[in-house]
Motif scaffolding. Structure first.
Motif, PDB file in Angstrom:
ATOM      1  N   THR A 209       2.988  56.044 -68.526  1.00 56.92           N
ATOM      2  CA  THR A 209       4.321  56.636 -68.586  1.00 56.92           C
ATOM      3  C   THR A 209       4.180  58.149 -68.709  1.00 56.92           C
ATOM      4  N   VAL A 210       5.279  58.863 -68.542  1.00 56.45           N
ATOM      5  CA  VAL A 210       5.249  60.313 -68.680  1.00 56.45           C
ATOM      6  C   VAL A 210       4.767  60.711 -70.071  1.00 56.45           C
ATOM      7  N   ALA A 211       5.229  60.003 -71.084  1.00 55.10           N
ATOM      8  CA  ALA A 211       4.820  60.298 -72.460  1.00 55.10           C
ATOM      9  C   ALA A 211       3.326  60.059 -72.638  1.00 55.10           C
ATOM     10  N   GLN A 212       2.813  58.987 -72.048  1.00 56.96           N
ATOM     11  CA  GLN A 212       1.389  58.692 -72.160  1.00 56.96           C
ATOM     12  C   GLN A 212       0.554  59.735 -71.418  1.00 56.96           C
ATOM     13  N   GLN A 213       1.044  60.190 -70.269  1.00 56.45           N
ATOM     14  CA  GLN A 213       0.333  61.233 -69.528  1.00 56.45           C
ATOM     15  C   GLN A 213       0.251  62.521 -70.350  1.00 56.45           C
ATOM     16  N   ALA A 215       0.366  62.746 -73.618  1.00 52.34           N
ATOM     17  CA  ALA A 215      -0.554  62.500 -74.733  1.00 52.34           C
ATOM     18  C   ALA A 215      -2.005  62.601 -74.264  1.00 52.34           C
ATOM     19  N   GLU A 216      -2.278  62.067 -73.068  1.00 50.89           N
ATOM     20  CA  GLU A 216      -3.631  62.138 -72.525  1.00 50.89           C
ATOM     21  C   GLU A 216      -4.012  63.581 -72.207  1.00 50.89           C
ATOM     22  N   ASN A 217      -3.086  64.343 -71.705  1.00 53.45           N
ATOM     23  CA  ASN A 217      -3.353  65.766 -71.432  1.00 53.45           C
ATOM     24  C   ASN A 217      -3.630  66.537 -72.717  1.00 53.45           C
ATOM     25  N   ARG A 218      -2.874  66.226 -73.773  1.00 53.23           N
ATOM     26  CA  ARG A 218      -3.118  66.890 -75.060  1.00 53.23           C
ATOM     27  C   ARG A 218      -4.496  66.543 -75.599  1.00 53.23           C
ATOM     28  N   ARG A 219      -4.880  65.286 -75.440  1.00 57.65           N
ATOM     29  CA  ARG A 219      -6.218  64.868 -75.903  1.00 57.65           C
ATOM     30  C   ARG A 219      -7.304  65.579 -75.099  1.00 57.65           C
ATOM     31  N   TRP A 220      -7.079  65.703 -73.791  1.00 57.56           N
ATOM     32  CA  TRP A 220      -8.058  66.383 -72.938  1.00 57.56           C
ATOM     33  C   TRP A 220      -8.179  67.856 -73.338  1.00 57.56           C
ATOM     34  N   ILE A 221      -7.051  68.512 -73.613  1.00 52.30           N
ATOM     35  CA  ILE A 221      -7.086  69.914 -74.021  1.00 52.30           C
ATOM     36  C   ILE A 221      -7.857  70.080 -75.331  1.00 52.30           C
TER      37      ILE A 221
END
Length: 254
Positions: A209-213, A215-221
Motif C-alpha cells: 500500500t502507499v503507507a507501506q511504501q 514506511a519502507e522508504n523511511r526504513r531504507w533512508i
C-alpha cells in the motif's frame, strides 16, 4: 574459448555485495564466483582469484589490483571500475576513463582475454536518475575502450531485466542473489561459453500500500541512505580495512 586462470577485479559489484553467504570470505558470493563455478564445471583445474573490494574508486582499483592480477598470468580477466567515482559530488569523467583505458591496455597486453561492463541505466530510479547523464557518458567511454583493446563488453545498460526491483538488494545499490545470478549468465553468454546456469526463481513482487511504501522508504533512508551519505561526507568507505576475498590465485574453492 576455454579458460584455466580467471582473475576478477573491481569494487562491490565484483566482490559480490548483496549476495549474502556467511560461510564465504567477506560474507558474500557474487556473480564472479558463479562464473568461476560454471567454468570449473568443465575445467576442474580452473584457478581463480577475486581481488575486488567494496567502495574502491578507479585509482585504488588500478593501483592495488591490476599489477597483482597481471602477475598471476590469467587468461581471463573481468574488471568493473568507475561507479564509485561517478557517485561522488564531483568527478572528472574524462580523467577516470583515461586511467581506465591505460589499465585495460596493460591487461590486454598481458595476453588475458579482458571483459568490461557498461554501467546500469539508472533512469527511473529516483535516487540515481539525476546522475543518468554521467553514467551514459561513462558507458560510451567504456564501449570505446573495449573497441580499442579488443575486450569483450557485457552491456549492463541494455539489460531490461534489471528494471525488476527483485534483482536488487534492500539497499537499492547492489544486486540481489537473483541479480548476481543473472549477471553471471550474461557474462558466460557474452563469452559464448556453454553452462547450465538458469535465472533464480523470484518470489512474487510485494503488493504494498502507499503507507507501506512510505514506511519502507523511511526504513531504507535510516538503514542505508543516511549512513551511505555520511560516509561520502566523511570521505570514508564501506571497504576501509577490508581485504580481497581470494587474493591469491588457486584452485576454485567451490
Amino acid at each position: 574459448m576455454t579458460f584455466t586462470r580467471y582473475v576478477a577485479l573491481g569494487d562491490s559489484f565484483t566482490e559480490g555485495v548483496g549476495d549474502d553467504a556467511p560461510d564465504l570470505p567477506n560474507g558474500v558470493r557474487g556473480w564472479a564466483d558463479r562464473v568461476a563455478a560454471a567454468l570449473a564445471h568443465s575445467r576442474p583445474d580452473l584457478e581463480y582469484a577475486n581481488l575486488a573490494i567494496r567502495g574502491r574508486k578507479m585509482g585504488p582499483i588500478i593501483d592495488e589490483q591490476v599489477a597483482p592480477a597481471i602477475a598471476m598470468r590469467p587468461d581471463l580477466v573481468t574488471i568493473y571500475a568507475g561507479a564509485n567515482d561517478i557517485l561522488r559530488p564531483k568527478v572528472d569523467i574524462d580523467a577516470i576513463l583515461a586511467a581506465y583505458d591505460a589499465a585495460v591496455e596493460r591487461l590486454a597486453a598481458s595476453g588475458a582475454h579482458t571483459v568490461l561492463f557498461t554501467a546500469h541505466d539508472p533512469g527511473g530510479w529516483p535516487l540515481f536518475s539525476g546522475l543518468r547523464g554521467r553514467f551514459a557518458i561513462y558507458t560510451e567511454g567504456v564501449r570505446e575502450i573495449a573497441d580499442r583493446h579488443g575486450a569483450t563488453i557485457v552491456d549492463f545498460w541494455r539489460m531490461p531485466d534489471y528494471r525488476d526491483e527483485r534483482l536488487w538488494s534492500f539497499d537499492r545499490l547492489h544486486m540481489s542473489p537473483a541479480g548476481h545470478q543473472r549477471m553471471a549468465i550474461a557474462v558466460l553468454d557474452t563469452l559464448g561459453l556453454e553452462h547450465s546456469l538458469v535465472p533464480l526463481t523470484l518470489a512474487p513482487a510485494p503488493d504494498l500500500t502507499v503507507a507501506q511504501q512510505r514506511a519502507e522508504n523511511r526504513r531504507w533512508i535510516k538503514e542505508f541512505a543516511a549512513p551511505w551519505i555520511g560516509r561520502r561526507l566523511r570521505g570514508t568507505s564501506s571497504g576501509d580495512g577490508m581485504t580481497a576475498r581470494y587474493p591469491e590465485i588457486g584452485r576454485f574453492p567451490g
